[in-house]
Scaffold this active site. Sequence first.
Site, PDB file in Angstrom:
ATOM      1  N   PHE A 123       2.210  -2.373  -6.814  1.00 34.93           N
ATOM      2  CA  PHE A 123       3.442  -2.885  -7.385  1.00 34.93           C
ATOM      3  C   PHE A 123       4.635  -1.964  -7.162  1.00 34.93           C
ATOM      4  O   PHE A 123       5.749  -2.302  -7.532  1.00 34.93           O
ATOM      5  CB  PHE A 123       3.277  -3.094  -8.898  1.00 34.93           C
ATOM      6  CG  PHE A 123       2.294  -4.173  -9.242  1.00 34.93           C
ATOM      7  CD1 PHE A 123       2.277  -5.378  -8.548  1.00 34.93           C
ATOM      8  CD2 PHE A 123       1.375  -3.977 -10.260  1.00 34.93           C
ATOM      9  CE1 PHE A 123       1.369  -6.364  -8.878  1.00 34.93           C
ATOM     10  CE2 PHE A 123       0.462  -4.969 -10.587  1.00 34.93           C
ATOM     11  CZ  PHE A 123       0.453  -6.163  -9.892  1.00 34.93           C
TER      12      PHE A 123
ATOM     13  N   VAL B 242       6.629   5.513  -5.090  1.00 32.85           N
ATOM     14  CA  VAL B 242       7.011   6.684  -5.883  1.00 32.85           C
ATOM     15  C   VAL B 242       7.762   7.658  -4.974  1.00 32.85           C
ATOM     16  O   VAL B 242       7.293   7.994  -3.886  1.00 32.85           O
ATOM     17  CB  VAL B 242       5.789   7.375  -6.501  1.00 32.85           C
ATOM     18  CG1 VAL B 242       6.234   8.548  -7.375  1.00 32.85           C
ATOM     19  CG2 VAL B 242       4.992   6.385  -7.342  1.00 32.85           C
TER      20      VAL B 242
ATOM     21  N   ASP C 248      -7.405   1.401 -15.116  1.00 32.33           N
ATOM     22  CA  ASP C 248      -7.413   1.734 -13.685  1.00 32.33           C
ATOM     23  C   ASP C 248      -7.539   3.242 -13.507  1.00 32.33           C
ATOM     24  O   ASP C 248      -6.794   3.865 -12.752  1.00 32.33           O
ATOM     25  CB  ASP C 248      -6.133   1.227 -13.010  1.00 32.33           C
ATOM     26  CG  ASP C 248      -6.273   1.215 -11.485  1.00 32.33           C
ATOM     27  OD1 ASP C 248      -7.418   1.286 -10.989  1.00 32.33           O
ATOM     28  OD2 ASP C 248      -5.245   1.149 -10.796  1.00 32.33           O
TER      29      ASP C 248
END
Length: 786
Positions: free
Chosen positions: A554, A557, A678
């Site tokens: 999604f 960084v 996760d």
Amino acid sequence: MPIEIGLLGKLKVLNVGHNKLVGGIPSFLGNLSSLLILSLTNNNFEGEVPHLLCHLKSMKEIYVSSNNLTGTFPSCLYNISSLTIISTSLNQFHGSLPPNMFHTLSNLRELYIAGNQVSGTIPPSITNTSILSTLFINGNYFVGQVPSLGKLQNLYILALDNNNLGHNSTKDLEFLKSLTNCSKLQVLSISNNYFGGHLPNSIGNLSTQLSRLYLGGNQISGEIPASLGNLIGLTLLTMELNRIDGIIPTTFGKFQKMQLLNLRANKLSGAIGAFIGNLSQLFHLHLGANMLTGNIPPNIGNCQKLQFFVLSRNNLTGTIPLEVFNLSSLTNLLDLSQNSLSGNIPEKVSNLKNIGFLDVSENHLSGHIPGTIGECIMLEYLYMRGNLLQGIIPSSFASLKGLRHLDLSRNRLSGSIPNFLQNISFLEYFNVSFNMLDGEIPTEGFFRNAIESVVAGNNKLCGGIAELHRPHCSVKGKKLAKLHKFRSIEVIVSAVAFLFILSIILTIYWMRKRSKKPYLVSPIIDQLAKVSYQRLYNGTNGFSTTSLIGSGNFSSVYKGTLELVDEVVAIKVLNLQKKGAHKSFIVECNALQNIKHRNLVQILTCCSSIYYKGQEFKALIFEYMENGSLEQWLYPKTLSTEHPRTLNLDQRLNIMIDVASALHYLHHECDQPIIHCDLKPSNVLLDDDMIAHVSDFGITRLLSTINGTTSNQTSTIGIKGTVGYTAPETCIALGFLCWKCLLEEGPLMKSLKMVKTCITLQKIHFLIILYKFWTRHLYQNKDKRQ
């Protein structure tokens, strides 16, 4: 000195100065009838000056300074009217000067008798030497009043300091009025005497050529005359150690040539005026030990040549201006101690790279000690005692190789005393008393001879040398973790296998139950401090690929900088084109807004904006973790011999404990339990100290109990985690979740209670992590047979 010199009847100049001649001054020098200049300075001559020198009626200059001569200076020399220079400084002459000695020295231009033991009053006949330009009588025992010197209109230097002149009376400084006639005066020194009274307003009428004015070490009182600002040629002004009160006149702003200003140890009050910014040539400013109030003026930043800056022992308030730390010229000393300054010590302290002495003690400074102090590599003396500083002693202090004194006492510091302090070979004074430190006291380097007072008031410190009388350190932390590795391998393997099977069963049950209930997605995000798209754009060089440090399903960084936090940060930019990214943003904000733990990546701020194309933009800003992810350490893509990325067993065990601590906090200590969903090595980040931080809460599940029923919030539907791989750590999250659900409504409640009777759930969590890391450690070190 060979006697044959006395036969040189036509000799006019004899200079044997700066040698190692001994004995007395030879009397045969009196035979040199043609002698004009005699220089015996800087030797080891002793005894008295022979009277035969008085026969040299043509002599113009005599130099006998810097020897070991004694007695009184021969009065017969005063009758040599041709003398223009007499230099007898730095000997042991005593006695007094006759009142009429200058009646016959009308040609005298320079007189040096400093650094002797001459006493009595200054001869009033000195006014007859109308062409006198230089008078050094400092460093003696002269007493009484200074006669009027107004007739010495050629006076260039007047040094009366370090005597016993004056009577601490109001008339002591009247002679200053007469000096207004000395239009060539450039140096005036009357410091360290007994002059009293007020400075007359006429002091402002002294020569505009006056460059150095020494008034310190007297008993002068009253206010500083504003007329003093008329002396615009001053480069040096010292008024220290007097009784002067009132404010510092704003007329000091005229001192644009001022290089040294010392007003310390008086009774000055009021604020430091903005005029200080006009003194752009200052390299030495000392205003300490007064009663000054208000803030430190920010325009001190105009003094870009300042090397020595002292404001200690005043009543100053407010924060330390950033402009102070922009003075890269500060190489000698910065002393702001014993005031009422507040706020944090700015990170920009790193600009003082060449500072040797830094003292901010006895203030109200708070926050953490900035790690950037480690960039002040020339620092030798660092004092921070008596503040409200907290946090740990920064590891960057290891860079201060020349550190001699370090005083951090009487603060609120926590953590342990760093072992690297043992390696600073020059460290001779260290004090961390009365803090909240814990752990073991080092025993090498400075700590071999440490005394109790340097660690007093830290009740949790242990170990150290026997002289400290501290208890032995108990086995905990790392030592406790090391004990676990000796557990039976069979027990570990059995527990892991059992938990895997149980997790699969409970997961299937939980997913079936979950499909029957509606999912609630909270659209509410508590207000975080926000930053603009433009700041993020600038801080990442336009989101360039050189700033990209990672990417996921999604988001991407980036590594960047922000003015808001003044440090390197990690910027997670959501890819809103992907389905579920918007919900991921909301869930991650909701998960992180009210949680804080040392083993969780801390969110700093966020951005929800529209960028230049009119498209929606969302980003989260986190602390930057210097050592990357755990996955990069366990499975490095490239191997480097210079910077190998390997984890020793201690580091692996500590990372296990860090991750388990984070999960325990999320599952049991939050107001609303949180399931990560996760957890994998790529989502475990490591900071500078190799402390693990769990990150990426984009598919987090939030659990809440309402009216006895359990509801959850999530950003997606279906199986969570990384497709095709489930890290053993994920089983911990599932185990916690199943345990939470089944205790209230699950049909396998009885089975789970049976498991808990055999081994506690938290032990199972720890055993899984231990097994995972232990097997990897054995695999990566199989060639070492460890």
